[in-house]
Write an enzyme that holds these catalytic residues in place. Structure first.
Site, PDB file in Angstrom:
ATOM      1  N   GLY A 129      -4.409   0.978  10.056  1.00  0.00           N
ATOM      2  CA  GLY A 129      -3.389   0.754  10.978  1.00  0.00           C
ATOM      3  C   GLY A 129      -3.419  -0.922  11.678  1.00  0.00           C
ATOM      4  O   GLY A 129      -2.886  -1.570  12.275  1.00  0.00           O
ATOM      5  N   ARG A 130      -4.453  -1.603  10.927  1.00  0.00           N
ATOM      6  CA  ARG A 130      -4.523  -3.532  11.369  1.00  0.00           C
ATOM      7  C   ARG A 130      -3.901  -3.977  12.080  1.00  0.00           C
ATOM      8  O   ARG A 130      -5.349  -2.879  13.555  1.00  0.00           O
ATOM      9  CB  ARG A 130      -3.135  -3.716   9.846  1.00  0.00           C
ATOM     10  CG  ARG A 130      -3.136  -3.331   8.323  1.00  0.00           C
ATOM     11  CD  ARG A 130      -2.239  -4.267   8.145  1.00  0.00           C
ATOM     12  NE  ARG A 130      -0.698  -4.332   8.221  1.00  0.00           N
ATOM     13  CZ  ARG A 130       0.134  -5.004   8.106  1.00  0.00           C
ATOM     14  NH1 ARG A 130      -0.174  -5.880   6.979  1.00  0.00           N
ATOM     15  NH2 ARG A 130       0.813  -4.879   8.433  1.00  0.00           N
ATOM     16  N   ARG A 186      -0.186  -6.633  -4.761  1.00  0.00           N
ATOM     17  CA  ARG A 186      -0.811  -8.568  -4.479  1.00  0.00           C
ATOM     18  C   ARG A 186       0.893  -8.737  -5.391  1.00  0.00           C
ATOM     19  O   ARG A 186       0.258  -9.887  -5.716  1.00  0.00           O
ATOM     20  CB  ARG A 186      -1.942  -8.027  -5.871  1.00  0.00           C
ATOM     21  CG  ARG A 186      -3.834  -7.755  -5.365  1.00  0.00           C
ATOM     22  CD  ARG A 186      -4.304  -7.364  -6.105  1.00  0.00           C
ATOM     23  NE  ARG A 186      -6.204  -7.322  -5.437  1.00  0.00           N
ATOM     24  CZ  ARG A 186      -7.018  -7.754  -5.894  1.00  0.00           C
ATOM     25  NH1 ARG A 186      -7.243  -8.492  -7.208  1.00  0.00           N
ATOM     26  NH2 ARG A 186      -7.978  -7.333  -5.124  1.00  0.00           N
ATOM     27  N   GLU A 220      -8.766  -0.029  13.407  1.00  0.00           N
ATOM     28  CA  GLU A 220      -9.711  -1.282  12.939  1.00  0.00           C
ATOM     29  C   GLU A 220      -9.271  -2.472  13.203  1.00  0.00           C
ATOM     30  O   GLU A 220     -10.598  -3.325  13.074  1.00  0.00           O
ATOM     31  CB  GLU A 220      -9.338  -0.774  11.238  1.00  0.00           C
ATOM     32  CG  GLU A 220      -8.042  -1.621  11.459  1.00  0.00           C
ATOM     33  CD  GLU A 220      -7.801  -0.894   9.510  1.00  0.00           C
ATOM     34  OE1 GLU A 220      -8.259  -0.891   8.194  1.00  0.00           O
ATOM     35  OE2 GLU A 220      -6.263  -1.211   9.334  1.00  0.00           O
ATOM     36  N   ARG A 223      -4.405   8.367   3.922  1.00  0.00           N
ATOM     37  CA  ARG A 223      -3.082   6.995   3.240  1.00  0.00           C
ATOM     38  C   ARG A 223      -2.085   8.233   2.322  1.00  0.00           C
ATOM     39  O   ARG A 223      -1.480   8.135   1.422  1.00  0.00           O
ATOM     40  CB  ARG A 223      -2.793   6.069   2.680  1.00  0.00           C
ATOM     41  CG  ARG A 223      -3.538   4.619   3.459  1.00  0.00           C
ATOM     42  CD  ARG A 223      -2.534   3.094   3.152  1.00  0.00           C
ATOM     43  NE  ARG A 223      -2.490   3.522   1.710  1.00  0.00           N
ATOM     44  CZ  ARG A 223      -2.546   2.432   1.359  1.00  0.00           C
ATOM     45  NH1 ARG A 223      -3.183   1.730   1.804  1.00  0.00           N
ATOM     46  NH2 ARG A 223      -3.013   2.208   0.003  1.00  0.00           N
ATOM     47  N   THR A 262       4.788   2.569   6.246  1.00  0.00           N
ATOM     48  CA  THR A 262       3.590   2.601   6.347  1.00  0.00           C
ATOM     49  C   THR A 262       3.064   2.706   7.115  1.00  0.00           C
ATOM     50  O   THR A 262       3.376   3.751   8.022  1.00  0.00           O
ATOM     51  CB  THR A 262       3.581   1.062   7.172  1.00  0.00           C
ATOM     52  OG1 THR A 262       2.548   1.069   7.815  1.00  0.00           O
ATOM     53  CG2 THR A 262       4.256   0.696   8.243  1.00  0.00           C
ATOM     54  N   ILE A 263       1.997   3.886   7.117  1.00  0.00           N
ATOM     55  CA  ILE A 263       1.397   4.188   8.063  1.00  0.00           C
ATOM     56  C   ILE A 263       1.052   3.884   9.514  1.00  0.00           C
ATOM     57  O   ILE A 263       0.681   4.218  10.773  1.00  0.00           O
ATOM     58  CB  ILE A 263       0.008   5.285   7.530  1.00  0.00           C
ATOM     59  CG1 ILE A 263      -1.053   4.074   7.491  1.00  0.00           C
ATOM     60  CG2 ILE A 263       0.127   5.313   6.206  1.00  0.00           C
ATOM     61  CD1 ILE A 263      -2.778   4.421   7.279  1.00  0.00           C
ATOM     62  N   ASP A 264       0.831   2.489   9.276  1.00  0.00           N
ATOM     63  CA  ASP A 264       0.473   2.241  10.472  1.00  0.00           C
ATOM     64  C   ASP A 264       1.551   1.524  11.432  1.00  0.00           C
ATOM     65  O   ASP A 264       1.104   1.831  12.661  1.00  0.00           O
ATOM     66  CB  ASP A 264       0.173   0.017  10.589  1.00  0.00           C
ATOM     67  CG  ASP A 264      -0.824  -0.003   9.069  1.00  0.00           C
ATOM     68  OD1 ASP A 264      -1.564   1.165   9.145  1.00  0.00           O
ATOM     69  OD2 ASP A 264      -0.835  -1.160   8.494  1.00  0.00           O
ATOM     70  N   HIS A 305      -9.282   5.363   3.667  1.00  0.00           N
ATOM     71  CA  HIS A 305      -7.750   5.734   2.592  1.00  0.00           C
ATOM     72  C   HIS A 305      -7.637   6.826   2.827  1.00  0.00           C
ATOM     73  O   HIS A 305      -5.940   7.440   1.807  1.00  0.00           O
ATOM     74  CB  HIS A 305      -7.786   5.305   1.731  1.00  0.00           C
ATOM     75  CG  HIS A 305      -7.877   3.453   0.730  1.00  0.00           C
ATOM     76  ND1 HIS A 305      -8.799   2.443   1.251  1.00  0.00           N
ATOM     77  CD2 HIS A 305      -7.051   2.710   0.745  1.00  0.00           C
ATOM     78  CE1 HIS A 305      -8.822   1.657   1.692  1.00  0.00           C
ATOM     79  NE2 HIS A 305      -7.721   1.563   1.094  1.00  0.00           N
ATOM     80  N   GLY A 364       0.916  -0.935  -0.727  1.00  0.00           N
ATOM     81  CA  GLY A 364      -0.167  -0.290  -0.219  1.00  0.00           C
ATOM     82  C   GLY A 364       0.978   1.295  -0.476  1.00  0.00           C
ATOM     83  O   GLY A 364       1.873   1.992   0.994  1.00  0.00           O
ATOM     84  N   GLY A 411       7.009  -2.542   2.903  1.00  0.00           N
ATOM     85  CA  GLY A 411       5.744  -3.093   4.315  1.00  0.00           C
ATOM     86  C   GLY A 411       6.614  -4.104   4.909  1.00  0.00           C
ATOM     87  O   GLY A 411       7.322  -4.515   3.864  1.00  0.00           O
ATOM     88  N   ASP A 412       5.434  -5.328   6.161  1.00  0.00           N
ATOM     89  CA  ASP A 412       6.470  -5.687   5.768  1.00  0.00           C
ATOM     90  C   ASP A 412       5.635  -7.041   5.104  1.00  0.00           C
ATOM     91  O   ASP A 412       7.170  -7.953   5.018  1.00  0.00           O
ATOM     92  CB  ASP A 412       5.312  -6.937   7.235  1.00  0.00           C
ATOM     93  CG  ASP A 412       4.235  -6.521   6.616  1.00  0.00           C
ATOM     94  OD1 ASP A 412       4.110  -5.629   6.244  1.00  0.00           O
ATOM     95  OD2 ASP A 412       3.363  -6.825   8.473  1.00  0.00           O
ATOM     96  N   GLY A 413       5.129  -6.897   3.553  1.00  0.00           N
ATOM     97  CA  GLY A 413       5.003  -8.277   2.649  1.00  0.00           C
ATOM     98  C   GLY A 413       6.350  -7.781   1.619  1.00  0.00           C
ATOM     99  O   GLY A 413       6.465  -8.835   1.637  1.00  0.00           O
ATOM    100  N   ASP A 435       4.133  -0.037  12.390  1.00  0.00           N
ATOM    101  CA  ASP A 435       3.531  -1.013  12.912  1.00  0.00           C
ATOM    102  C   ASP A 435       5.140  -2.533  12.431  1.00  0.00           C
ATOM    103  O   ASP A 435       5.337  -3.567  12.367  1.00  0.00           O
ATOM    104  CB  ASP A 435       2.526  -1.988  12.408  1.00  0.00           C
ATOM    105  CG  ASP A 435       2.229  -2.257  10.917  1.00  0.00           C
ATOM    106  OD1 ASP A 435       2.709  -1.750  10.108  1.00  0.00           O
ATOM    107  OD2 ASP A 435       1.407  -3.434  11.373  1.00  0.00           O
TER     108      ASP A 435
END
Ligand code: F6P
Length: 368
Positions: free
Chosen positions: A173-174, A75, A224, A277, A128-130, A274, A10, A105-107, A132
């Site tokens: 924020g997952r 994806r 969330e 973001r 990441t905005i999260d 979104h 993202g 990010g982590d992915g 994390d």
């Protein structure tokens, strides 16, 4: 020297600032040629690579632009099969890349580590905005997201006050509550609900009722990934071919439905989505992203591969990519911001702590 750069996963504010800093550092410090890979890892996965040259002029003026000039994908995953991985590596070889900078990010860091292990020299930059990513105490994009949510809460305060309503605002924020916690505190939310602390619906209702008695409105800021005690996560969507298939979202509406029958005042929910973001990065994020991009370029020039740039104890550094790919960096239960929130009367949805003015200590009721 020819170096590739891509943005994966993202988007978030500050990606262009990193691209600019990587390109300018490499051009000035070692005269490298920089190639932008378009569409995240997808740019290395088709029949032919999708690339564009990145020279000084192409990154001038992008520092304050949101999004990513290279495009991204959450994806595209070349590790889906060994054949896809081999094709991505072949494309990188055909492009003559001596190294690849992956901003993600982590992915994306997991994919970067996998490709590193298969022989492509990679430096990772966490985004990441999260906020994390393990091993990195602050990622760029987070500060901008917190500013956006804080402004939204401030806007909700005035309409909540006019109608005497309970306003629930849901943040992204997952599985980590950093955005909800910092924006909730900055926006003077009365209740902050985080994924790290399952909430007691009766405790939340009690805060709202106590404020109703004083003719106050109530602002609830909820991450969330938060859930009630004994309840489940609110999943909005499952995206089968994404490295992280679960998309959270909608817990604010579930909370509104659960609260409404318990309260006299009206309850409304706002899911920010979104918008958190988008837009131009804050000055803090521009500076952090510039430092991260510059540091990534130093790692490339030193040949320190299979590593990710980090910020730890306020210092720039790097860790092995393998360390960055496991789990998510959640709000520790002993974090000082949680203590501060409780001590100023903000409810975290805990049964034994209702929040608000502490009448037991003889301190009278107040507003906000
Ligand atoms: O990881 C960043 C993030 O914005 C999360 O906060 C959110 O849950 C998710 O991405 C949304 O993903 P998508 O853009 O695929 O809807």
């Amino acid at each position: 020297m020819r170096i590739g750069i891509l943005t994966g996963g993202g988007d978030c504010p500050g990606l262009n600032a990193v691209i600019r800093a990587v390109v300018k550092s490499l051009l000035r410090q070692c005269g490298a040629e920089v190639i932008g890979i378009e569409g995240g890892f997808g740019g290395l996965m088709g029949e032919a690579p999708r690339v564009r040259p990145l020279d000084w002029a192409s990154v001038s003026g992008i520092l304050m632009q949101g999004g990513t000039i290279l495009g991204t994908s959450n994806r595209a995953n070349p590790l889906r099969s060994e054949a896809e991985a081999a094709r991505a590596l072949a494309h990188a070889r055909a492009l003559g890349l001596q190294a690849l900078v992956v901003i993600g990010g982590d992915g994306s860091m997991a994919i970067a580590h996998g490709l590193s292990q298969r022989g492509l020299p990679i430096v990772g930059v966490p985004k990441t905005i999260d906020n994390d990513i393990p091993g990195c105490e602050r990622s760029f994009g987070f500060d901008t997201a917190v500013a956006t949510v804080t402004e939204a809460i401030e806007r909700l305060q005035t309409t909540a006050q006019s109608h005497g309503r309970v306003m629930i605002v849901e943040t992204m924020g997952r599985y980590a509550g950093w955005i909800a916690l910092e924006a909730g505190l900055a926006g003077a939310a009365d209740v902050i609900l985080l994924p790290e602390i399952d909430f007691d619906i009766e405790a939340v209702a009690a805060v709202c009722r106590e404020r109703e008695r004083r003719q106050c409105y109530t602002i609830v800021c909820i991450g969330e990934g938060a859930k009630p005690i004994g309840g489940a996560l609110t999943v909005q969507q499952r995206i089968a071919d994404s490295p992280d298939p679960i998309r959270l979202g909608g817990v604010a509406h579930a909370l509104a439905a659960a609260l409404q029958p318990r309260l006299a005042s009206e309850v409304r929910a706002t899911v920010l989505g979104h918008v958190q973001r988008g837009g131009s990065p804050t000055p803090f994020d521009r500076v952090l992203a510039t430092q991260f991009g510059n540091e990534a370029a130093q790692l490339v020039m030193r040949g320190a591969f299979d590593r990710m740039v980090t910020l730890q104890d306020g210092r720039l550094g790097s860790i092995a990519l393998a360390e960055a790919v496991h789990g998510s960096r959640r709000v520790p239960l002993d974090h000082p911001l949680l203590r501060a929130a409780r001590q100023i009367g903000v409810s975290l949805g805990e049964a034994d702590r209702v929040g608000g003015p502490d009448v037991r200590a003889g301190i009278g009721p107040g507003v906000g």
